[in-house]
Scaffold this motif. Structure first.
Motif, PDB file in Angstrom:
ATOM      1  N   MET A   1       0.835  -1.205   0.000  1.00  0.00           N
ATOM      2  CA  MET A   1       0.000   0.000   0.000  1.00  0.00           C
ATOM      3  C   MET A   1       0.871   1.257   0.000  1.00  0.00           C
ATOM      4  O   MET A   1       0.553   2.242  -0.677  1.00  0.00           O
ATOM      5  CB  MET A   1      -0.930   0.007   1.223  1.00  0.00           C
TER       6      MET A   1
ATOM      7  N   LEU B   1       5.366  -1.648 -10.226  1.00  0.00           N
ATOM      8  CA  LEU B   1       6.460  -2.621 -10.245  1.00  0.00           C
ATOM      9  C   LEU B   1       6.891  -2.949  -8.819  1.00  0.00           C
ATOM     10  O   LEU B   1       7.058  -4.128  -8.452  1.00  0.00           O
ATOM     11  CB  LEU B   1       7.633  -2.047 -11.045  1.00  0.00           C
TER      12      LEU B   1
ATOM     13  N   ALA C   1       5.179  -2.530  -5.990  1.00  0.00           N
ATOM     14  CA  ALA C   1       4.115  -3.229  -5.252  1.00  0.00           C
ATOM     15  C   ALA C   1       4.021  -4.687  -5.697  1.00  0.00           C
ATOM     16  O   ALA C   1       3.831  -5.586  -4.868  1.00  0.00           O
ATOM     17  CB  ALA C   1       2.782  -2.515  -5.479  1.00  0.00           C
ATOM     18  N   THR C   2       4.177  -4.925  -6.995  1.00  0.00           N
ATOM     19  CA  THR C   2       4.111  -6.296  -7.510  1.00  0.00           C
ATOM     20  C   THR C   2       5.240  -7.140  -6.926  1.00  0.00           C
ATOM     21  O   THR C   2       5.031  -8.288  -6.499  1.00  0.00           O
ATOM     22  CB  THR C   2       4.192  -6.282  -9.054  1.00  0.00           C
TER      23      THR C   2
ATOM     24  N   VAL D   1       4.550  -7.884  -3.216  1.00  0.00           N
ATOM     25  CA  VAL D   1       3.507  -8.898  -3.003  1.00  0.00           C
ATOM     26  C   VAL D   1       4.002 -10.286  -3.417  1.00  0.00           C
ATOM     27  O   VAL D   1       3.746 -11.278  -2.717  1.00  0.00           O
ATOM     28  CB  VAL D   1       2.221  -8.508  -3.763  1.00  0.00           C
ATOM     29  N   ALA D   2       4.722 -10.359  -4.534  1.00  0.00           N
ATOM     30  CA  ALA D   2       5.220 -11.678  -4.976  1.00  0.00           C
ATOM     31  C   ALA D   2       6.146 -12.270  -3.919  1.00  0.00           C
ATOM     32  O   ALA D   2       6.018 -13.449  -3.543  1.00  0.00           O
ATOM     33  CB  ALA D   2       5.936 -11.543  -6.321  1.00  0.00           C
TER      34      ALA D   2
ATOM     35  N   ALA E   1       4.100 -12.873  -0.499  1.00  0.00           N
ATOM     36  CA  ALA E   1       3.199 -14.031  -0.589  1.00  0.00           C
ATOM     37  C   ALA E   1       4.005 -15.320  -0.590  1.00  0.00           C
ATOM     38  O   ALA E   1       3.637 -16.298   0.081  1.00  0.00           O
ATOM     39  CB  ALA E   1       2.343 -13.930  -1.849  1.00  0.00           C
TER      40      ALA E   1
ATOM     41  N   VAL F   1       3.616 -18.320   2.181  1.00  0.00           N
ATOM     42  CA  VAL F   1       3.261 -19.686   1.763  1.00  0.00           C
ATOM     43  C   VAL F   1       4.371 -20.668   2.124  1.00  0.00           C
ATOM     44  O   VAL F   1       4.107 -21.776   2.619  1.00  0.00           O
ATOM     45  CB  VAL F   1       2.972 -19.722   0.244  1.00  0.00           C
ATOM     46  N   LEU F   2       5.616 -20.269   1.897  1.00  0.00           N
ATOM     47  CA  LEU F   2       6.724 -21.190   2.205  1.00  0.00           C
ATOM     48  C   LEU F   2       6.785 -21.486   3.705  1.00  0.00           C
ATOM     49  O   LEU F   2       7.064 -22.619   4.112  1.00  0.00           O
ATOM     50  CB  LEU F   2       8.052 -20.605   1.711  1.00  0.00           C
TER      51      LEU F   2
ATOM     52  N   ARG G   1       4.254 -21.516   5.682  1.00  0.00           N
ATOM     53  CA  ARG G   1       3.137 -22.424   5.943  1.00  0.00           C
ATOM     54  C   ARG G   1       3.478 -23.842   5.501  1.00  0.00           C
ATOM     55  O   ARG G   1       3.219 -24.819   6.214  1.00  0.00           O
ATOM     56  CB  ARG G   1       1.895 -21.919   5.199  1.00  0.00           C
ATOM     57  N   LEU G   2       4.075 -23.947   4.317  1.00  0.00           N
ATOM     58  CA  LEU G   2       4.401 -25.279   3.806  1.00  0.00           C
ATOM     59  C   LEU G   2       5.445 -25.965   4.689  1.00  0.00           C
ATOM     60  O   LEU G   2       5.377 -27.182   4.903  1.00  0.00           O
ATOM     61  CB  LEU G   2       4.899 -25.183   2.356  1.00  0.00           C
TER      62      LEU G   2
ATOM     63  N   GLU H   1       3.690 -27.298   7.618  1.00  0.00           N
ATOM     64  CA  GLU H   1       2.948 -28.524   7.277  1.00  0.00           C
ATOM     65  C   GLU H   1       3.894 -29.708   7.125  1.00  0.00           C
ATOM     66  O   GLU H   1       3.577 -30.821   7.541  1.00  0.00           O
ATOM     67  CB  GLU H   1       2.167 -28.300   5.983  1.00  0.00           C
ATOM     68  N   ASN H   2       5.067 -29.459   6.519  1.00  0.00           N
ATOM     69  CA  ASN H   2       6.047 -30.546   6.385  1.00  0.00           C
ATOM     70  C   ASN H   2       6.464 -31.060   7.754  1.00  0.00           C
ATOM     71  O   ASN H   2       6.535 -32.271   7.975  1.00  0.00           O
ATOM     72  CB  ASN H   2       7.285 -30.051   5.626  1.00  0.00           C
TER      73      ASN H   2
ATOM     74  N   HIS I   1       4.798 -30.854  10.489  1.00  0.00           N
ATOM     75  CA  HIS I   1       3.640 -31.525  11.069  1.00  0.00           C
ATOM     76  C   HIS I   1       3.518 -32.939  10.513  1.00  0.00           C
ATOM     77  O   HIS I   1       3.307 -33.909  11.241  1.00  0.00           O
ATOM     78  CB  HIS I   1       2.379 -30.714  10.756  1.00  0.00           C
ATOM     79  N   ASP I   2       3.681 -33.069   9.178  1.00  0.00           N
ATOM     80  CA  ASP I   2       3.588 -34.391   8.547  1.00  0.00           C
ATOM     81  C   ASP I   2       4.675 -35.320   9.060  1.00  0.00           C
ATOM     82  O   ASP I   2       4.440 -36.498   9.320  1.00  0.00           O
ATOM     83  CB  ASP I   2       3.695 -34.258   7.017  1.00  0.00           C
TER      84      ASP I   2
END
Lengths: 163, 453
Positions: free
Chosen positions: A20, A134, A136-137, A140-141, A144, A148-149, A151-152, A155-156, A158-159
């Protein structure tokens, strides 16, 4: 787990704030001194000529709208400008271009099938939208991907623990 | 880890509404009169699109509600209340609400040819409509005739083929609603798979006195994504085991482990490309592009048509193929090139939905005030039913729209990045190797932002 979850939320919020900021925070970009500009815009179904006008922030802009075939209007997004011209009777408006960026000029009088899409543009320099987009993109990339990484990886873990 | 979800049918009032046979009829009864009025206004009203109920309510109001609210938040809810297949379905059932004995259908009941299954025909029908969209969106009579044509095809299909064959295999709108419904935070799914397997009668698929077998030709226990579930709730009515529910879930849950298909991948390419082309042609300042798109049959239109189809069918998929090839090379993955191409294309679903939402914002708020005018004078005949016929055109939020568009596009990019990385995880591919695909998504976002800001 809770720490990672908090970290994810933190990264997400930081990403949102930075993106923002990239889009909104005023940049200390100078420009030429303001001047008076007169622009003649010819309107015909369903086009403005010129389609794009360029001015600088602070300029005192006078638009002379000339219609070539029917009654056409010219309204500028975000500027509250709205004038109508008919063939043989031009319309004029003067305003100060005090907001930088790209603003759509739209016909405000029903003039035919493509009337809602009769659009031109006014670009008020310094037009930093491309650089802002440019930045902001990228933010965000990367942000994000970070969320996500994280989180993954949670999860790994946890598994693996489950196994 | 399993996706967290919450059974909304555990709330008694929600369950009561969903299993009521009046639900779908009531919703359709609301939309159908608007639809009939839109067709009548299109055929007999003023040719000025922005003064005609048919154009304003279909392509501004309905479109805005569909793409900004219904699809992102409720998936295929529109398909539950869509008036297009309703006449055909009512004829097929010879009933409006309560089913006849054992949910008998009055149709030849032919099965749709196997080779035509999938959404290739929906891709083609959408492209066909999109190619003529500059005319369809702005010319009331053409718009009405197209809607009538859809109804006639839907009726014919209902009488010849089983169930909602039109919706499942032909409807140009249903194709992209299904694709983007995967983003929605709701789903209809079975509660316990084993109960379905043990249940011999399979009333959810074949029907019963309580309701019809799945009109969308789906066995609910096999549902793993929203794409082909019309959310008609027949299965909730026909399941005697109370084993089907409406669940709330995280956004885009279907996309975290996509089972890819080439027809769906192409739908994602087509939708993304069309959002870009529409933004360029309809919302840009280049009058020659608008005139070319509108002048059907002229030399410039043929040039536009070739460019339009090439961009949709070759350029976007080709560029994406290059990116997936680069990703495979970086990751040295054993995943087949075709599979990587298809499965990574699902990242374009949140990106495409965001692109359509941004495009829609670009004209919806600006032109919404025409809705007040046509409510009072739907045919443009000089009526003033509610006193709003002469209200001036007022562009709403015009100074704010570019910022909203940018925010939506960036949300779409975040969704795309998430899908790319989840897909990489499912296939055991190094995350870093997905950089070219994320780069493609970022470039698309940037181009769209450049158009709007």
């Amino acid at each position: 787990m809770a720490t990672r979850s908090r970290r994810r939320i933190l990264i997400a919020m930081l990403t949102a704030v930075l993106a923002m900021a990239a889009l909104l925070v005023p940049l200390p970009v100078g420009g030429p001194p303001p001047q008076s500009r007169a622009v003649l815009i010819e309107a015909r179904s369903f086009a403005y000529q010129p389609a794009t006008i360029h001015v600088n922030r602070g300029d005192r802009v006078t638009i002379d709208l000339m219609s070539l075939d029917a009654v056409h209007g010219l309204s500028i997004d975000g500027y509250g400008v709205n004038i109508n011209a008919e063939p043989g009777r031009n319309a004029q408006v003067t305003f100060v271009a005090d907001r930088e960026g790209k603003f759509k000029m739209r016909c405000s009088v029903t003039c035919g099938a493509l009337h809602p899409f009769m659009i031109g543009e006014m670009v008020v320099a310094p037009h930093t939208a491309v650089a802002r987009s440019l930045l902001a993109t990228l933010i965000v990339a990367v942000g994000a991907a970070g969320v996500v990484l994280l989180r993954l990886s949670t999860e790994n873990n946890h598994d693996n623990t489950a196994l | 880890m399993t996706t967290p979800r919450f059974d909304l049918t555990g709330i008694p009032i929600v369950k009561k509404v969903l299993v009521s046979r009046w639900l779908q009829w009531s919703l359709t009864a609301i939309t159908l009169p608007f639809f009939v009025l839109a067709i009548l206004a299109g055929l007999f009203g003023t040719p000025a699109g922005n003064r005609n109920f048919g154009i304003v309510f279909v392509w501004i109001v309905w479109w805005a509600v569909l793409i900004l609210l219904l699809v992102p938040f409720a998936g295929r809810l529109w398909c539950t209340m869509c008036p297009l297949p309703a006449p055909g379905e009512w004829l097929q059932r010879r009933a409006l609400v309560q089913p006849r004995s054992a949910a008998r259908l009055y149709t030849l009941g032919l099965k749709w040819p196997r080779r035509l299954r999938g959404i290739w025909l929906q891709n083609a029908s959408f492209l066909l409509v999109a190619l003529f969209s500059a005319v369809i969106l702005t010319t009331p009579a053409v718009s009405a005739l197209v809607l009538l044509l859809f109804v006639l095809i839907a009726v014919g299909t209902s009488l010849i083929f089983e169930r909602r064959t039109f919706c499942r295999y032909l409807c140009p709108v249903g194709g992209f609603i299904g694709l983007y419904a995967q983003v929605a935070p709701v789903e209809i799914r079975v509660k316990n798979y084993d109960i379905c397997v043990a249940h011999k009668e399979k009333t959810c698929y074949v029907g019963s006195n309580a309701g019809y077998g799945c009109p969308w030709l789906v066995f609910p226990a096999a549902l793993d994504k929203n794409t082909y579930c019309g959310m008609c709730t027949e299965c909730l009515k026909t399941c005697p085991m109370d084993n089907i529910g409406l669940f709330a879930r995280p956004f885009a849950a279907d996309l975290m482990a996509p089972k890819g298909r080439l027809d769906e991948a192409y739908k994602a390419f087509i939708m993304l490309t069309c959002a870009f082309i529409y933004s360029l042609v309809l919302l840009g300042p280049w009058a020659s592009l608008k005139e070319a798109a509108y002048a059907v049959g002229s030399a410039s239109w043929w040039l536009y048509a070739v460019g339009f189809l090439t961009a949709n069918l070759i350029v976007t998929p080709g560029l994406f193929w290059l990116c997936t090839a680069a990703a495979r090379r970086l990751g040295r993955a054993g995943q087949a090139a075709r599979q990587a191409f298809i499965e990574h294309s699902y990242a374009l679903i949140p990106l495409g939905l965001a692109a359509w939402a941004a495009f829609s914002l670009g004209f919806v708020f600006i032109n919404l005030s025409y809705a007040w005018q046509v409510m009072s004078d739907p045919f443009g005949w000089g009526w003033n039913l509610f006193g709003s016929a002469n209200w001036a055109w007022t562009p709403y939020l015009s100074g704010l729209v570019p910022l909203l568009q940018a925010i939506i596009l960036l949300l779409g990019l975040a969704g795309a990045v998430s899908v790319v990385l989840h897909t990489a995880r499912v296939h055991g591919v190094a995350y870093a190797s997905t950089a070219p695909i994320i780069g493609f998504c970022a470039a698309c976002t940037l181009v769209m932002m450049w158009l709007y800001m």
